[in-house]
Scaffold this active site. Structure first.
Site, PDB file in Angstrom:
ATOM      1  N   ARG A  48       0.831  -1.215   0.000  1.00 37.48           N
ATOM      2  CA  ARG A  48       0.000   0.000   0.000  1.00 37.48           C
ATOM      3  C   ARG A  48       0.867   1.266   0.000  1.00 37.48           C
ATOM      4  O   ARG A  48       0.458   2.324  -0.481  1.00 37.48           O
ATOM      5  CB  ARG A  48      -0.971  -0.013   1.194  1.00 37.48           C
ATOM      6  N   TYR A 100     -13.673  16.997 -16.398  1.00 41.36           N
ATOM      7  CA  TYR A 100     -14.193  15.640 -16.515  1.00 41.36           C
ATOM      8  C   TYR A 100     -15.359  15.455 -15.533  1.00 41.36           C
ATOM      9  O   TYR A 100     -15.296  15.935 -14.392  1.00 41.36           O
ATOM     10  CB  TYR A 100     -13.042  14.673 -16.212  1.00 41.36           C
ATOM     11  N   ASP A 172      -4.668  18.813 -15.194  1.00 37.54           N
ATOM     12  CA  ASP A 172      -4.986  17.449 -15.596  1.00 37.54           C
ATOM     13  C   ASP A 172      -4.619  17.359 -17.079  1.00 37.54           C
ATOM     14  O   ASP A 172      -5.317  17.895 -17.945  1.00 37.54           O
ATOM     15  CB  ASP A 172      -6.480  17.176 -15.358  1.00 37.54           C
ATOM     16  N   LYS A 197      -5.474   6.104 -19.707  1.00 36.16           N
ATOM     17  CA  LYS A 197      -5.736   6.527 -21.087  1.00 36.16           C
ATOM     18  C   LYS A 197      -4.490   6.359 -21.952  1.00 36.16           C
ATOM     19  O   LYS A 197      -4.009   5.257 -22.096  1.00 36.16           O
ATOM     20  CB  LYS A 197      -6.260   7.964 -21.101  1.00 36.16           C
TER      21      LYS A 197
HETATM   22  C1  LIG Z   1      -9.420  14.251 -18.044  1.00 41.20           C
HETATM   23  C2  LIG Z   1      -9.659  13.074 -17.158  1.00 41.20           C
HETATM   24  N1  LIG Z   1      -9.187  13.098 -15.901  1.00 41.20           N
HETATM   25  C3  LIG Z   1      -9.384  12.064 -15.048  1.00 41.20           C
HETATM   26  C4  LIG Z   1     -10.083  10.939 -15.453  1.00 41.20           C
HETATM   27  C5  LIG Z   1     -10.323   9.827 -14.470  1.00 41.20           C
HETATM   28  O1  LIG Z   1      -9.498   8.752 -14.767  1.00 41.20           O
HETATM   29  P1  LIG Z   1      -9.850   7.228 -14.370  1.00 41.20           P
HETATM   30  O2  LIG Z   1     -10.969   6.800 -15.241  1.00 41.20           O
HETATM   31  O3  LIG Z   1      -8.546   6.540 -14.644  1.00 41.20           O
HETATM   32  O4  LIG Z   1     -10.207   7.222 -12.929  1.00 41.20           O
HETATM   33  C6  LIG Z   1     -10.570  10.870 -16.759  1.00 41.20           C
HETATM   34  C7  LIG Z   1     -11.319   9.690 -17.209  1.00 41.20           C
HETATM   35  O5  LIG Z   1     -11.884   9.671 -18.285  1.00 41.20           O
HETATM   36  C8  LIG Z   1     -10.354  11.968 -17.633  1.00 41.20           C
HETATM   37  O6  LIG Z   1     -10.831  11.968 -18.888  1.00 41.20           O
END
Ligand SMILES: Cc1ncc(COP(=O)(O)O)c(C=O)c1O
Length: 387
Positions: A48, A100, A172, A197
């Site tokens: 962890r 998001y 992000d 992604k």
């Molecule tokens: C811009 C963005 N940030 C964060 C996330 C969250 O990622 P996760 O699905 O790996 O939790 C996503 C998911 O689509 C995203 O598009």
């Protein structure tokens, strides 16, 4: 040659090697262990709070961002949770209004209960940055390009404004990846990725990361990983590190095909608009070209139709699978209003521009001509209201 003088792909393939192995294996093993014998030379104790596969992934990601530190998490949402968990009651986050959907949901449904307040604004408009000096937020939160509208925010500009009042900026950078955009070099304090992604790139696991040059923030991320139980599995960290090795090749191909397809879609009957950061019609194309190496693999288009007809177009596609997510080698299509952003209230969605006719394409690495033929067929069946 020093490590930090190496090119992007050399770092992607070689950074973080040197796991304790005497077998000569060229590729790292998966350290499927929950715990470690006390007093081991590498200082591991319990998965962890650390594992050799996390360390390798962290070093790879830090090297790709040209940064001092990276911490991997179980998902992008875990990485977001780690950062927001550092805030306290009364803190204000000044955030881009098009984030998001699950980021919005975390702020709205979870952290609001703990007294963290979020002020949303269109951060692609520098006129709105004045609020930063006024509010002195505990965090400035942005995506660039944004999900799903592909707005581009001036990272260097907003970071300079925030630095003047000591507000840390989090970017992000999931849509851009470190290959296309380097937020820390542009002045951001924290760079976050859903490595699920593009960085993994093969849609076979979830993971996330926070990267920084700031030692105090790094200590907070390590604490959050351990204290909140936000760590990935060793196998998922291994998969993500494996995917990262081919990031540059994939991003070149995603970007090349997406640019060609975006240009081709523009002006087709039944298409209201197309957004792609490197398309001449994108409102921030000059900024995108300054800030990014290429436009990445996402295209967003608004069809002149209602949600059902937009979903019908998505379902007619054969090479683009109708699915959540993005950034894999395979092409995907998504209808944000009913999928990724369904958790955002309709009024908020519509106010930021996520209408019922909007669809998002994640362009994979298939042959561009095949993807274009697939899109042509699906769009030909569209019954435009203008008819
Ligand atoms: C811009 C963005 N940030 C964060 C996330 C969250 O990622 P996760 O699905 O790996 O939790 C996503 C998911 O689509 C995203 O598009």
């Amino acid at each position: 040659m020093k490590d930090d003088e190496q090119g992007f792909s050399t770092r992607a393939v070689h950074a973080g090697r040197g796991f304790s192995e005497n077998t000569g294996a060229v590729m790292p093993p998966v350290f499927l262990t929950s715990t470690f014998e006390a007093g081991n030379p590498e200082g591991f104790d319990y998965t962890r709070s650390g594992n050799p596969n996390f360390r390798l992934l962290d070093r790879t990601l830090a090297a790709l961002e040209g940064a001092a530190h990276a911490t991997c998490f179980a998902s992008g949402v875990s990485a977001i949770t780690a950062v927001v968990s550092t805030l306290k009651i009364g803190d204000v986050v000044f955030a881009e209004e098009n984030v998001y959907g699950c980021t919005y949901r975390l702020f709205d449904k979870v952290f609001a209960k703990f007294g963290v307040r979020v002020i949303y604004a269109d951060l692609s408009d520098p006129a709105n940055w004045a609020k930063i000096a006024e509010v002195r937020p505990a965090l400035v939160w942005l995506e660039s390009p944004t999900n799903p509208l592909l707005k581009v925010v001036d990272i260097a500009g907003i970071s300079a404004v925030a630095a003047a009042v000591q507000s840390p900026v989090l970017v992000d950078g999931t849509f851009a990846t470190p290959y296309l955009q380097q937020p820390l070099a542009l002045g951001a304090t924290l760079c976050l990725h859903s490595t699920t992604k593009y960085i993994n790139g093969h849609s076979d696991c979830l993971s996330g990361a926070v990267i920084t040059n700031d030692a105090a923030w790094q200590a907070k991320m390590i604490f959050a990983q351990k204290a909140l139980g936000l760590q990935p599995s060793p196998f998922d960290a291994w998969l993500t590190a494996r995917g990262a090795r081919t990031l540059a090749l994939r991003m070149e191909q995603h970007s090349r095909t997406a640019l060609a397809l975006a240009g081709w879609i523009e002006g087709r009957p039944g298409v209201r608009f197309v957004r792609y950061p490197f398309l001449a019609s994108h409102p921030q194309v000059e900024l995108a070209k300054r800030q990014m190496r290429a436009g990445s693999g996402l295209i967003v288009l608004e069809l002149d139709c209602d949600a059902d007809a937009a979903l019908a177009v998505c379902r007619r596609l054969k090479l683009f699978t109708l699915a959540e997510s993005l950034g894999g080698v395979e092409s995907l299509v998504c209808h944000p209003a009913t999928m990724t952003h369904a958790s955002v209230p309709r009024a908020v969605r519509e106010q930021v521009g996520i209408g019922d006719g909007l669809i998002r394409l994640s362009v994979g690495i298939e042959d561009a001509e095949d993807l274009q033929a697939d899109l042509a067929e699906a769009l030909n069946g569209l019954t435009s209201r203008k008819g």
